[in-house]
Scaffold this active site. Structure first.
Site, PDB file in Angstrom:
ATOM      1  N   LYS A  79       0.867  -1.223  -0.139  1.00  0.00           N
ATOM      2  CA  LYS A  79       0.025   0.044   0.184  1.00  0.00           C
ATOM      3  C   LYS A  79       0.970   1.275  -0.018  1.00  0.00           C
ATOM      4  O   LYS A  79       0.480   2.092  -0.369  1.00  0.00           O
ATOM      5  CB  LYS A  79      -0.940  -0.065   1.265  1.00  0.00           C
ATOM      6  CG  LYS A  79      -1.988  -1.003   1.038  1.00  0.00           C
ATOM      7  CD  LYS A  79      -3.171  -0.780   2.134  1.00  0.00           C
ATOM      8  CE  LYS A  79      -4.174  -1.752   1.841  1.00  0.00           C
ATOM      9  NZ  LYS A  79      -5.320  -1.292   2.843  1.00  0.00           N
ATOM     10  N   ASP A 115     -10.156   2.903   1.537  1.00  0.00           N
ATOM     11  CA  ASP A 115     -10.553   2.305   2.643  1.00  0.00           C
ATOM     12  C   ASP A 115     -11.358   3.318   3.680  1.00  0.00           C
ATOM     13  O   ASP A 115     -12.466   2.752   4.497  1.00  0.00           O
ATOM     14  CB  ASP A 115      -9.441   1.922   3.403  1.00  0.00           C
ATOM     15  CG  ASP A 115      -8.619   0.614   2.803  1.00  0.00           C
ATOM     16  OD1 ASP A 115      -9.171  -0.294   2.335  1.00  0.00           O
ATOM     17  OD2 ASP A 115      -7.211   0.883   2.737  1.00  0.00           O
ATOM     18  N   GLY A 141      -2.879   1.065  14.245  1.00  0.00           N
ATOM     19  CA  GLY A 141      -2.153   0.682  13.053  1.00  0.00           C
ATOM     20  C   GLY A 141      -2.499   0.785  11.886  1.00  0.00           C
ATOM     21  O   GLY A 141      -3.069   1.780  11.639  1.00  0.00           O
ATOM     22  N   ALA A 143      -4.977   0.015   9.779  1.00  0.00           N
ATOM     23  CA  ALA A 143      -6.301   0.480   9.270  1.00  0.00           C
ATOM     24  C   ALA A 143      -6.788   1.853   9.998  1.00  0.00           C
ATOM     25  O   ALA A 143      -7.500   2.578   9.401  1.00  0.00           O
ATOM     26  CB  ALA A 143      -7.561  -0.563   9.561  1.00  0.00           C
ATOM     27  N   GLY A 258     -16.779  -5.632  10.728  1.00  0.00           N
ATOM     28  CA  GLY A 258     -16.194  -4.780   9.667  1.00  0.00           C
ATOM     29  C   GLY A 258     -16.438  -5.268   8.214  1.00  0.00           C
ATOM     30  O   GLY A 258     -16.020  -4.816   7.354  1.00  0.00           O
TER      31      GLY A 258
END
Ligand code: S3P
Length: 466
Positions: A79, A115, A141, A143, A258
């Site tokens: 990413k 995201d 972290g 996310a 989620g």
């Protein structure tokens, strides 16, 4: 639904780069969306996973461009690594500092991050209002940046980021405060959670603690903290109900996993790849596939006006596949020990509506059914529409006034149709309720010209087959 095997000369390739990629559910999301959408679309696409060694990211992007690949998602550990090889990245990806969506452009790929959008669309789906509220993020972290960005865009009044290493939380808080030009985010340690004065918190669990097989763990074991929570959102979706979520519910809060964030980041990426809006139906069918693949079992919820065929269709579906169904009217009659007619006459319509709302809440907590047929007025309350969407895949069985007239004119068990001109009543109520049924449903099926068996077959194909 067209099969993805029908690959043609014009088919465009989409994919995911990551390492490893074998666990990914993204092909399921994108190929399901394509299967539902492609009849209305000029471009047909197919989505595949590519395992890309971290040493080969540049070659992978150059190769993908040379192969005329239309777009790709990037996952761990690429990413950040893709960024130097892109033609540019958008503002959101810049703020989050990571890219998960690469869209083909002149000479290469342009980077986005969906995201945060996935998280925000999840909040919208569950009707979680963030504006002006106090939120807490557990974890700083991978996310967390996307979640922080989502909370910032949604105008949270105050956000605490709790993390073991406070420096990491401070880094995200500082970046968000700078973006907002206001001091909204505060970094804290887990011990400081008990100092939070605000109540009615929106808490987002962003760590991997509680992920299967460690399902009996939570990053916050202190039960008192849960009393301050109004809504808990876990970014984990395996197990379906994490310990964090269970504790939220035990302390009277709402709790969601989620899976919708995962789904919606894929939907948003698909929209960017193909320049289209993914239909509600495609989203809900993809949701079901994703849930099934993750071991989550949610029922199909049939809604629609009286006489639209909910119970008959449910019966046909059960007979064919041995599914388990219930009818909310029947459960309410059993619980009250009275018929619907008696409930309306003795306690009034409002009391009946309260019983409906309470029953859906109960079913959300514990539901072992495959199909739930609902009373025709269930989606009229906005609260019920949200609850039904949380409970399962909502299917609106639509029927026109003439069809309904023919189906209900012989029966006398519907208090709302007892007095006055039946046809006028049906037309007026359909006019009022039609938009509400549509608003509350993921999938709409016009039943007027079809038999219950035909509708049951269509639903079984869409909802219960791989
Ligand atoms: C109602 C529909 C009925 C029943 C009650 C109210 C409504 O269910 O819940 O009479 O408001 O439309 P059916 O749709 O199963 O007839």
């Amino acid at each position: 639904m067209k099969s993805i095997n029908k690959i043609q000369g014009k088919t465009r390739l989409l994919g995911l780069i990551g390492d490893p990629v074998e666990h990914t559910l993204s092909p399921l999301v994108h190929n399901t969306i394509e299967g539902v959408m492609n009849e209305a679309s000029d471009v047909q696409s197919v989505y595949v996973p590519f395992r890309v060694d971290p040493a080969c990211v540049r070659e992978a992007l150059e190769g993908a461009y040379a192969l005329n690949i239309l777009g790709m998602n990037a996952t761990v550990p690429h990413k950040l690594e893709v960024i130097p090889y892109l033609k540019g990245i958008d503002e959101t990806a810049k703020q989050i500092g990571a890219v998960n969506t690469l869209v083909r452009c002149d000479g290469g790929f342009f980077g986005y991050n969906t995201d945060a959008e996935g998280f925000m669309r999840e909040l919208d789906f569950y009707g979680i209002e963030v504006e002006g509220k106090c939120a807490v993020m557990l974890g700083a972290g991978g996310a967390s940046k996307a979640v922080a960005y989502g909370l910032a865009v949604k105008k949270a009044a105050k956000v605490y980021i709790a993390n073991r290493t406070i420096a990491k939380a401070e880094e995200i808080a500082a970046a968000m405060n700078e973006m907002l030009g206001a001091s909204v985010f505060t970094a804290i340690t887990y011990e400081q959670l008990s100092d939070i004065k605000e109540n009615e918190l929106i808490v987002v669990q962003c760590t991997s603690v509680g992920l299967a097989p460690d399902s009996e763990k939570t990053i916050v074991p202190d039960c008192k903290f849960y009393d301050k929570i109004a809504v808990g959102v876990d970014i984990i979706y395996k197990p379906e109900n994490t310990l964090f979520m269970r504790l939220c519910r035990e302390h009277g809060a709402l709790a969601y996993n989620g899976i919708r964030m995962l789904l919606y980041q894929g939907v948003a990426a698909n929209e960017k790849f193909l320049g289209r809006t993914v239909s509600k139906e495609a989203v809900e069918i993809a949701a079901r596939k994703l849930e099934a693949a993750s071991g989550i079992k949610r029922p199909v919820v049939l809604t629609g006006y009286m006489g639209s065929g909910k119970s008959t269709v449910a019966e046909c579906m059960c007979r064919k596949m041995g599914l388990k169904a219930i009818d909310t009217d029947v459960v309410i009659e059993e619980k009250a020990g009275m018929t619907i007619n008696e409930i309306f006459a003795q306690r009034g319509e409002a009391a009946f509506r309260d019983m409906e709302t309470a029953l859906i809440k109960e079913l959300i907590e514990k539901c072992e059914y495959d199909i739930i047929s609902t009373g025709g007025g269930m989606p009229v309350r906005a609260e019920n529409r949200k609850l039904l969407a949380t409970l399962g895949t909502v299917v609106y069985l639509k029927a026109d006034a003439d069809t309904i007239y023919n189906r209900v004119s012989g029966s006398d068990n519907r208090p709302l149709l007892k007095e006055g001109n039946l046809m006028e009543k049906i037309e007026r109520m359909l006019g009022e309720r039609g938009p509400l049924y549509m608003d509350g449903a993921g999938i709409v099926i016009d039943t007027s010209d079809y038999s219950a068996k035909e509708i049951a077959d269509e639903l079984l194909g869409k909802m219960f087959q791989a």
